[in-house]
Design a protein around this motif. Sequence first.
Motif, PDB file in Angstrom:
ATOM      1  N   ASP A   8       0.819  -1.211   0.000  1.00 56.15           N
ATOM      2  CA  ASP A   8       0.000   0.000   0.000  1.00 56.15           C
ATOM      3  C   ASP A   8       0.851   1.258   0.000  1.00 56.15           C
ATOM      4  N   ARG A   9       1.939   1.223   0.748  1.00 49.54           N
ATOM      5  CA  ARG A   9       2.753   2.425   0.885  1.00 49.54           C
ATOM      6  C   ARG A   9       3.472   2.796  -0.403  1.00 49.54           C
ATOM      7  N   PHE A  10       3.878   1.802  -1.185  1.00 54.12           N
ATOM      8  CA  PHE A  10       4.706   2.094  -2.344  1.00 54.12           C
ATOM      9  C   PHE A  10       3.997   1.906  -3.677  1.00 54.12           C
ATOM     10  N   CYS A  11       2.708   1.648  -3.657  1.00 57.22           N
ATOM     11  CA  CYS A  11       2.008   1.379  -4.910  1.00 57.22           C
ATOM     12  C   CYS A  11       0.737   2.190  -5.083  1.00 57.22           C
ATOM     13  N   GLY A  12       0.641   3.355  -4.512  1.00 60.11           N
ATOM     14  CA  GLY A  12      -0.561   4.170  -4.664  1.00 60.11           C
ATOM     15  C   GLY A  12      -1.767   3.509  -4.043  1.00 60.11           C
ATOM     16  N   ASN A  13      -2.944   3.878  -4.495  1.00 64.29           N
ATOM     17  CA  ASN A  13      -4.202   3.346  -3.958  1.00 64.29           C
ATOM     18  C   ASN A  13      -4.258   3.446  -2.442  1.00 64.29           C
ATOM     19  N   ILE A  14      -3.920   4.603  -1.930  1.00 65.50           N
ATOM     20  CA  ILE A  14      -3.898   4.855  -0.495  1.00 65.50           C
ATOM     21  C   ILE A  14      -5.241   5.423  -0.048  1.00 65.50           C
ATOM     22  N   ASN A  15      -5.713   4.963   1.108  1.00 68.26           N
ATOM     23  CA  ASN A  15      -6.886   5.548   1.768  1.00 68.26           C
ATOM     24  C   ASN A  15      -6.396   6.149   3.075  1.00 68.26           C
ATOM     25  N   ALA A  16      -6.333   7.453   3.135  1.00 62.80           N
ATOM     26  CA  ALA A  16      -5.845   8.103   4.352  1.00 62.80           C
ATOM     27  C   ALA A  16      -6.217   9.578   4.326  1.00 62.80           C
ATOM     28  N   THR A  17      -6.255  10.175   5.501  1.00 62.98           N
ATOM     29  CA  THR A  17      -6.401  11.629   5.620  1.00 62.98           C
ATOM     30  C   THR A  17      -5.157  12.122   6.336  1.00 62.98           C
ATOM     31  N   ARG A  18      -4.494  13.097   5.744  1.00 62.61           N
ATOM     32  CA  ARG A  18      -3.297  13.671   6.353  1.00 62.61           C
ATOM     33  C   ARG A  18      -3.557  15.141   6.636  1.00 62.61           C
ATOM     34  N   ASN A  84     -16.825  14.850 -12.314  1.00 60.57           N
ATOM     35  CA  ASN A  84     -16.066  14.813 -13.568  1.00 60.57           C
ATOM     36  C   ASN A  84     -14.580  15.035 -13.326  1.00 60.57           C
ATOM     37  N   ALA A  85     -14.248  15.962 -12.413  1.00 66.12           N
ATOM     38  CA  ALA A  85     -12.840  16.226 -12.099  1.00 66.12           C
ATOM     39  C   ALA A  85     -12.188  15.002 -11.447  1.00 66.12           C
ATOM     40  N   LEU A  86     -12.908  14.344 -10.526  1.00 66.18           N
ATOM     41  CA  LEU A  86     -12.379  13.128  -9.911  1.00 66.18           C
ATOM     42  C   LEU A  86     -12.144  12.049 -10.963  1.00 66.18           C
ATOM     43  N   GLU A  87     -13.089  11.901 -11.872  1.00 70.40           N
ATOM     44  CA  GLU A  87     -12.964  10.876 -12.905  1.00 70.40           C
ATOM     45  C   GLU A  87     -11.769  11.145 -13.823  1.00 70.40           C
ATOM     46  N   ARG A  88     -11.564  12.421 -14.171  1.00 71.20           N
ATOM     47  CA  ARG A  88     -10.414  12.777 -15.027  1.00 71.20           C
ATOM     48  C   ARG A  88      -9.073  12.498 -14.342  1.00 71.20           C
ATOM     49  N   LYS A  89      -9.027  12.689 -13.020  1.00 74.04           N
ATOM     50  CA  LYS A  89      -7.775  12.533 -12.287  1.00 74.04           C
ATOM     51  C   LYS A  89      -7.517  11.103 -11.812  1.00 74.04           C
ATOM     52  N   ASN A  90      -8.519  10.244 -11.861  1.00 76.49           N
ATOM     53  CA  ASN A  90      -8.348   8.863 -11.407  1.00 76.49           C
ATOM     54  C   ASN A  90      -7.787   8.026 -12.547  1.00 76.49           C
ATOM     55  N   HIS A  91      -6.550   7.604 -12.386  1.00 80.76           N
ATOM     56  CA  HIS A  91      -5.893   6.796 -13.424  1.00 80.76           C
ATOM     57  C   HIS A  91      -5.658   5.371 -12.926  1.00 80.76           C
ATOM     58  N   GLY A  92      -6.588   4.864 -12.114  1.00 77.44           N
ATOM     59  CA  GLY A  92      -6.482   3.520 -11.593  1.00 77.44           C
ATOM     60  C   GLY A  92      -5.754   3.430 -10.266  1.00 77.44           C
ATOM     61  N   TYR A  93      -5.204   4.548  -9.787  1.00 71.35           N
ATOM     62  CA  TYR A  93      -4.499   4.564  -8.507  1.00 71.35           C
ATOM     63  C   TYR A  93      -5.221   5.402  -7.464  1.00 71.35           C
ATOM     64  N   GLY A  94      -6.333   6.018  -7.810  1.00 68.23           N
ATOM     65  CA  GLY A  94      -7.080   6.843  -6.876  1.00 68.23           C
ATOM     66  C   GLY A  94      -6.760   8.321  -7.025  1.00 68.23           C
ATOM     67  N   LYS A 109      -5.795  15.945  -7.222  1.00 74.06           N
ATOM     68  CA  LYS A 109      -4.580  15.429  -7.840  1.00 74.06           C
ATOM     69  C   LYS A 109      -4.739  13.938  -8.067  1.00 74.06           C
ATOM     70  N   SER A 110      -3.902  13.403  -8.925  1.00 67.15           N
ATOM     71  CA  SER A 110      -3.899  11.966  -9.191  1.00 67.15           C
ATOM     72  C   SER A 110      -2.909  11.262  -8.282  1.00 67.15           C
ATOM     73  N   GLN A 111      -3.274  10.074  -7.815  1.00 68.56           N
ATOM     74  CA  GLN A 111      -2.297   9.202  -7.194  1.00 68.56           C
ATOM     75  C   GLN A 111      -1.600   8.427  -8.300  1.00 68.56           C
ATOM     76  N   SER A 112      -0.408   7.966  -8.038  1.00 63.09           N
ATOM     77  CA  SER A 112       0.300   7.104  -8.992  1.00 63.09           C
ATOM     78  C   SER A 112       0.882   5.914  -8.224  1.00 63.09           C
ATOM     79  N   LYS A 113       1.555   5.040  -8.907  1.00 59.02           N
ATOM     80  CA  LYS A 113       2.148   3.904  -8.216  1.00 59.02           C
ATOM     81  C   LYS A 113       3.275   4.342  -7.288  1.00 59.02           C
ATOM     82  N   TYR A 114       3.692   5.593  -7.388  1.00 55.36           N
ATOM     83  CA  TYR A 114       4.762   6.113  -6.533  1.00 55.36           C
ATOM     84  C   TYR A 114       4.238   6.968  -5.380  1.00 55.36           C
TER      85      TYR A 114
END
Length: 116
Positions: A8-18, A84-94, A109-114
Amino acid sequence: MTNLTIYDRFCGNINATRLYWWGWHRYNDNRNTKNIIKEFRKQSKYSDSVITQIIFGGFAGVPGGLVLSSLPKILGGSLKSFANALERKNHGYGTIIAANWGVVGSNIKSQSKYTK
Protein backbone atom coordinates in the motif's frame (compact mmCIF):
# COMPACT_ATOMS: atom_id res chain seq x y z
CA MET A 1 5.51 -4.14 8.71
CA THR A 2 3.45 -6.58 6.74
CA ASN A 3 3.67 -7.11 3.01
CA LEU A 4 0.27 -5.46 2.63
CA THR A 5 1.50 -2.32 4.38
CA ILE A 6 4.58 -2.18 2.17
CA TYR A 7 2.48 -2.74 -0.94
CA ASP A 8 0.00 0.00 0.00
CA ARG A 9 2.75 2.43 0.89
CA PHE A 10 4.71 2.09 -2.34
CA CYS A 11 2.01 1.38 -4.91
CA GLY A 12 -0.56 4.17 -4.66
CA ASN A 13 -4.20 3.35 -3.96
CA ILE A 14 -3.90 4.85 -0.49
CA ASN A 15 -6.89 5.55 1.77
CA ALA A 16 -5.85 8.10 4.35
CA THR A 17 -6.40 11.63 5.62
CA ARG A 18 -3.30 13.67 6.35
CA LEU A 19 -3.64 16.88 8.33
CA TYR A 20 -1.34 19.89 7.91
CA TRP A 21 -1.27 23.36 9.45
CA TRP A 22 -2.72 24.83 6.23
CA GLY A 23 -5.38 22.17 5.55
CA TRP A 24 -5.57 18.51 4.67
CA HIS A 25 -5.13 15.89 1.96
CA ARG A 26 -7.73 13.16 1.56
CA TYR A 27 -6.33 10.14 -0.29
CA ASN A 28 -9.01 7.94 -1.87
CA ASP A 29 -8.05 4.69 -3.56
CA ASN A 30 -9.45 3.72 -6.95
CA ARG A 31 -12.52 1.95 -5.49
CA ASN A 32 -13.43 4.80 -3.12
CA THR A 33 -12.91 7.38 -5.86
CA LYS A 34 -15.33 5.48 -8.11
CA ASN A 35 -17.88 5.24 -5.27
CA ILE A 36 -17.65 9.00 -4.64
CA ILE A 37 -18.12 9.72 -8.36
CA LYS A 38 -21.18 7.44 -8.48
CA GLU A 39 -22.73 9.04 -5.36
CA PHE A 40 -22.10 12.63 -6.54
CA ARG A 41 -23.70 11.86 -9.92
CA LYS A 42 -26.71 10.33 -8.17
CA GLN A 43 -27.07 13.37 -5.89
CA SER A 44 -26.78 15.76 -8.84
CA LYS A 45 -29.72 13.97 -10.51
CA TYR A 46 -31.81 14.41 -7.34
CA SER A 47 -30.98 18.10 -7.14
CA ASP A 48 -32.11 18.59 -10.73
CA SER A 49 -35.30 16.52 -10.40
CA VAL A 50 -38.74 17.87 -11.31
CA ILE A 51 -39.93 17.70 -7.68
CA THR A 52 -36.92 19.68 -6.43
CA GLN A 53 -37.47 22.27 -9.15
CA ILE A 54 -41.16 22.62 -8.18
CA ILE A 55 -40.33 23.02 -4.46
CA PHE A 56 -37.52 25.52 -4.96
CA GLY A 57 -39.18 27.21 -7.94
CA GLY A 58 -41.93 28.43 -5.58
CA PHE A 59 -39.40 30.79 -3.99
CA ALA A 60 -38.77 32.71 -7.23
CA GLY A 61 -41.41 35.36 -6.45
CA VAL A 62 -40.20 36.31 -2.96
CA PRO A 63 -37.38 38.80 -2.27
CA GLY A 64 -34.11 36.97 -2.75
CA GLY A 65 -36.08 33.99 -4.02
CA LEU A 66 -34.27 33.89 -7.35
CA VAL A 67 -31.16 32.74 -5.51
CA LEU A 68 -33.13 30.09 -3.59
CA SER A 69 -34.87 28.87 -6.71
CA SER A 70 -31.53 28.40 -8.48
CA LEU A 71 -29.84 26.49 -5.62
CA PRO A 72 -30.72 22.97 -6.86
CA LYS A 73 -29.19 23.63 -10.27
CA ILE A 74 -26.10 25.24 -8.75
CA LEU A 75 -25.63 22.36 -6.31
CA GLY A 76 -26.27 19.73 -8.97
CA GLY A 77 -23.83 21.40 -11.35
CA SER A 78 -21.17 21.61 -8.64
CA LEU A 79 -21.54 17.95 -7.73
CA LYS A 80 -21.41 16.94 -11.39
CA SER A 81 -18.32 19.09 -12.01
CA PHE A 82 -16.56 17.63 -8.96
CA ALA A 83 -17.42 14.07 -10.08
CA ASN A 84 -16.07 14.81 -13.57
CA ALA A 85 -12.84 16.23 -12.10
CA LEU A 86 -12.38 13.13 -9.91
CA GLU A 87 -12.96 10.88 -12.91
CA ARG A 88 -10.41 12.78 -15.03
CA LYS A 89 -7.78 12.53 -12.29
CA ASN A 90 -8.35 8.86 -11.41
CA HIS A 91 -5.89 6.80 -13.42
CA GLY A 92 -6.48 3.52 -11.59
CA TYR A 93 -4.50 4.56 -8.51
CA GLY A 94 -7.08 6.84 -6.88
CA THR A 95 -7.14 10.56 -6.17
CA ILE A 96 -5.92 13.10 -3.65
CA ILE A 97 -8.20 15.96 -2.62
CA ALA A 98 -6.22 18.83 -1.13
CA ALA A 99 -8.27 21.34 0.82
CA ASN A 100 -7.45 24.52 2.70
CA TRP A 101 -8.81 25.12 6.23
CA GLY A 102 -10.20 28.45 5.03
CA VAL A 103 -12.46 26.63 2.56
CA VAL A 104 -11.05 28.79 -0.19
CA GLY A 105 -11.20 25.85 -2.52
CA SER A 106 -9.85 22.42 -3.16
CA ASN A 107 -7.48 20.85 -5.60
CA ILE A 108 -7.76 17.32 -7.02
CA LYS A 109 -4.58 15.43 -7.84
CA SER A 110 -3.90 11.97 -9.19
CA GLN A 111 -2.30 9.20 -7.19
CA SER A 112 0.30 7.10 -8.99
CA LYS A 113 2.15 3.90 -8.22
CA TYR A 114 4.76 6.11 -6.53
CA THR A 115 2.35 7.95 -4.18
CA LYS A 116 3.49 7.66 -0.57
